[in-house]
Scaffold this motif. Sequence first.
Motif, PDB file in Angstrom:
ATOM      1  N   ASP A 176       0.917  -1.062  -0.023  1.00 61.27           N
ATOM      2  CA  ASP A 176       0.222  -0.081  -0.223  1.00 61.27           C
ATOM      3  C   ASP A 176       0.785   1.109  -0.103  1.00 61.27           C
ATOM      4  O   ASP A 176       1.320   1.621   1.108  1.00 61.27           O
ATOM      5  N   LEU A 177       1.300   1.656  -1.235  1.00 60.05           N
ATOM      6  CA  LEU A 177       2.241   2.745  -1.175  1.00 60.05           C
ATOM      7  C   LEU A 177       1.726   3.988  -0.687  1.00 60.05           C
ATOM      8  O   LEU A 177       2.442   5.079  -0.398  1.00 60.05           O
ATOM      9  N   LEU A 178       0.348   4.180  -0.446  1.00 60.08           N
ATOM     10  CA  LEU A 178      -0.091   5.297   0.288  1.00 60.08           C
ATOM     11  C   LEU A 178       0.666   5.934   1.762  1.00 60.08           C
ATOM     12  O   LEU A 178       0.980   6.957   1.970  1.00 60.08           O
ATOM     13  N   GLY A 179       1.166   4.749   2.333  1.00 62.06           N
ATOM     14  CA  GLY A 179       1.768   5.057   3.774  1.00 62.06           C
ATOM     15  C   GLY A 179       3.180   5.354   3.511  1.00 62.06           C
ATOM     16  O   GLY A 179       3.854   5.562   4.504  1.00 62.06           O
ATOM     17  N   SER A 180       3.785   5.370   2.298  1.00 62.56           N
ATOM     18  CA  SER A 180       5.128   5.332   2.091  1.00 62.56           C
ATOM     19  C   SER A 180       5.716   6.820   1.928  1.00 62.56           C
ATOM     20  O   SER A 180       4.641   7.759   1.619  1.00 62.56           O
ATOM     21  N   GLN A 181       6.726   7.016   2.007  1.00 61.97           N
ATOM     22  CA  GLN A 181       7.321   8.473   1.629  1.00 61.97           C
ATOM     23  C   GLN A 181       8.741   8.259   1.330  1.00 61.97           C
ATOM     24  O   GLN A 181       9.550   7.314   1.273  1.00 61.97           O
ATOM     25  N   TRP A 182       9.267   9.321   0.362  1.00 59.75           N
ATOM     26  CA  TRP A 182      10.593   9.257  -0.129  1.00 59.75           C
ATOM     27  C   TRP A 182      11.474  10.174   0.424  1.00 59.75           C
ATOM     28  O   TRP A 182      12.563  10.565  -0.326  1.00 59.75           O
ATOM     29  N   TYR A 183      10.928  10.946   1.355  1.00 60.85           N
ATOM     30  CA  TYR A 183      11.793  12.095   1.800  1.00 60.85           C
ATOM     31  C   TYR A 183      12.565  11.794   3.243  1.00 60.85           C
ATOM     32  O   TYR A 183      13.018  12.532   3.874  1.00 60.85           O
TER      33      TYR A 183
ATOM     34  N   THR B 363      -3.622  14.260  -6.219  1.00 59.91           N
ATOM     35  CA  THR B 363      -3.678  14.189  -4.551  1.00 59.91           C
ATOM     36  C   THR B 363      -4.412  13.242  -4.032  1.00 59.91           C
ATOM     37  O   THR B 363      -5.543  13.497  -3.736  1.00 59.91           O
ATOM     38  N   PRO B 364      -3.671  12.266  -3.253  1.00 59.15           N
ATOM     39  CA  PRO B 364      -2.352  11.909  -3.554  1.00 59.15           C
ATOM     40  C   PRO B 364      -1.901  11.386  -5.096  1.00 59.15           C
ATOM     41  O   PRO B 364      -2.910  10.875  -5.498  1.00 59.15           O
ATOM     42  N   SER B 365      -0.825  11.488  -5.312  1.00 58.50           N
ATOM     43  CA  SER B 365      -0.460  11.011  -6.592  1.00 58.50           C
ATOM     44  C   SER B 365      -0.152   9.521  -6.647  1.00 58.50           C
ATOM     45  O   SER B 365      -0.065   8.971  -5.498  1.00 58.50           O
ATOM     46  N   THR B 366       0.533   8.919  -7.696  1.00 57.68           N
ATOM     47  CA  THR B 366       0.269   7.497  -7.866  1.00 57.68           C
ATOM     48  C   THR B 366       1.218   6.742  -6.818  1.00 57.68           C
ATOM     49  O   THR B 366       0.926   5.723  -6.530  1.00 57.68           O
ATOM     50  N   LEU B 367       2.285   7.451  -6.285  1.00 54.16           N
ATOM     51  CA  LEU B 367       3.027   6.757  -5.487  1.00 54.16           C
ATOM     52  C   LEU B 367       2.699   7.133  -3.948  1.00 54.16           C
ATOM     53  O   LEU B 367       3.495   6.948  -3.183  1.00 54.16           O
ATOM     54  N   GLY B 368       1.580   8.085  -3.797  1.00 55.78           N
ATOM     55  CA  GLY B 368       1.089   8.291  -2.505  1.00 55.78           C
ATOM     56  C   GLY B 368       1.714   9.588  -2.121  1.00 55.78           C
ATOM     57  O   GLY B 368       1.574  10.083  -0.927  1.00 55.78           O
TER      58      GLY B 368
END
Lengths: 367, 425
Positions: A176-183, B363-368
């Motif tokens: 579930d990529l919604l809970g992920s972050q790349w920062y 919002t949110p975009s494809t990767l959340g």
Amino acid sequence: MNRDVKNDNNKDAMNNGKIDEKRRDVLKLMAVGAAITSIPLVDKEKLMKVLKPVKLEGMLDYPLGGPSDSQSALEKRAKKKEAKLKKWCQKEARKVCEKYGESSEECKLVKQKCKLLVVKATPPKKGVRYAMALDLNKCIGCRRCVYACVMENNQARNLHIEWIRVLEANRMEFQDLLGSQWYYKEGPKKDKVYIPIACMHCEKPPCVMVCPVRATFKEPDGIVVIDYDRCIGCRYCEVACPYGARRFNWKKPYIPVLELNPNMHILGNVPRQIHVMEKCTWCIQRTRDGGVPACVEVCPVGARVFGNLNDPNSPIRRIAEEYGLFVLKPDAGTHPKFFYFFGPARTPPREGAASTSKEAQNGGGSK
Amino acid sequence: MSWKDWWDTFVIIIKDGFKGSKRYYLAMVGLTLIFLYGFYLWFFIQHAPVFLHTDYGGLALTGMNDSDPWGLYIAFFIYWVGVAAAGIAFGVAAYIFQDKELLKIAVLGEVQAVAALIIVLALVGFADLGRPIRAMFELPFLPNLHSMLDWDFIVISTYLTINLVAVYVTIHYYRQDKPLPKKFIIPYIVLAAPFAIGIHTVTGFIFQALRARPIWNTSLLAPSFVATALAAGPAMVLLAIYLAERYIDGFSVSAEMYKKIIYIIAGGLIVGLYFTFSDAQEIFWYTTEPMKWAQARNLFYGLHLPYLAVLEWIWISFAVAAVLLSFIPSTHRSKGAMAFIAILTIIAVTSEKTLATLVPGFTPSTLGEIRPYHPTPIEYGIALGVHALGIMIYLWLARPAIKAVMTHYFKPGIKTATVPENSAH
């Protein structure tokens, strides 16, 4: 009675040399109605033949979209671009040499780069189908692949364009990529899983479907490429991509000549123009010449595997047989050729499993 | 019917643009200035690196980014396609049913379609596109028939041509006090009606087939585009008639006609609201798709972008208000009240069929990632310039059109007959 009246009317009409318009209209309507109601009675096989979808694929040279440029035209374009870039490089080199002095390291480096500069148009090899797999257990989220990708692919330094995004997600519900972050700023954390995401080089790429000018297309070896000279910058592909893999040059891209990678491919890492789309090409300038992408080469834990799916001895086939592969967002139905798997050993190791971690890290994984 | 007559019509349309009252001149000069400012912002700042090879500028100046690739321009593109599509409802209805009152205003629907489509083409083909010059050459010669954007360009340019021809022919015949010939009307109905529905349907298809943006991924999107278009387009026509009656001496339309337009508006709004309701049920009761749910929460509650929720609830509340008002019998007697309903409708549909449709997909975009989209001043400036151009074209074409209609339908003798209908006002 009525009939008689009508007949009389008709006769009158005939006598006057006119045609009864109403009667004609009714007859026409009846004919149309009969035609429509008879559709279900038509032989179904014949109907299937009529309703068979037109195959656009056959009309075009490539399966979807596809370049209108032939290989020779592409090569000619590459030659032109090379000459232009060489001119630019020499101009920049003069500036660098003035700044650092003729005998400095920088000056020598730049001059060598200008000499080595080449823009290739290597065609795809026959019978090759590239694929990549990534060990989510090994990935430590160090982002070295991201930096290597930026250097290798001449990405604009002023736009912060990175083709690879490393997501940090929870080990429970990581898909579930919604809970992920790349920062994220620190890593690796023991309770996290790191998911590098770049172009998935899908089998059915929605970006190729939606491009209005066929500027992006799938090559026979499985690489989805963009023709930067043809992109009109409508950003429909970016809207359509389920993996957020595409990047747009919102400003004029800038690369210092000292950081230029002189080994270029016309469809790959040739410096981009403003307002065109770009994305991962699996380092087309390397892989078409038999190499591996820069991210695979640089990965410090060896999490990435790249190879030819059609070759039974390739590492990717071994991984598929050994561990099984899965893809992100399989419900998007695009059939990615970028796979993930969970390898036998974990970096960093679980708590309490420290004793076996060294063995595992060395890639043994044997129990 | 010689070629000279046709040429004369052309000259009249061009000349009429330069004739008018002081008020008209002021409006035209003002609109020209706004348009030129928008053009300046576009050519010399936003697209300067493409046209002038400067280092500054670029689409980076807009609020768009890799998370929100589309913004204000595409949002208003959706809205104006709808307005263009619905204008034709009058033309087709008028020519099929030969209703005299409808025939009087049919040409206004066509003029509206022309103006709206020019706004659409300017927005999507020039303001938003990264490289417009390339597109001009490549779109006709390198089309990808899998791409809905190509189909959109095809239907929009065809529909624009049909409407330009229709306006021209109408002015040509009416100014000579002749009825429209059948050999024009029948091909026009056969061609224009499917294209009218087609432009908005294809615009819906651009968005709805994308698996990457779950909130658009509903087959109700294109129908709801058409439904709200059938509310906003006639509302615009009603407002135009109302203004024309006030500012053009001798032009009048019966209150009965107003009432008919209100029926269309109410029908469109009810269907549009029903589609919104149906979408909300699917999302908030049973959907198992976390991304769709997250995007819908942004739309309805405004979690990260409060203005989205404001726009969505303006749509719902204003549309409900417009429908309820149109049910009250006493409003049907006052033209002012019906114009008010039209204004409510326009505000409601503009709220929903612009940013509230587009931005939730990003919002949110494809990767959340949640990166709120806020339009920047340059986007507002360019969008305003484009709209000024559209209004200019509308004024330019509508005046000779109304004049021609008046020479045909408002002869001195008949004119007095229409006055009593006005007394209901």
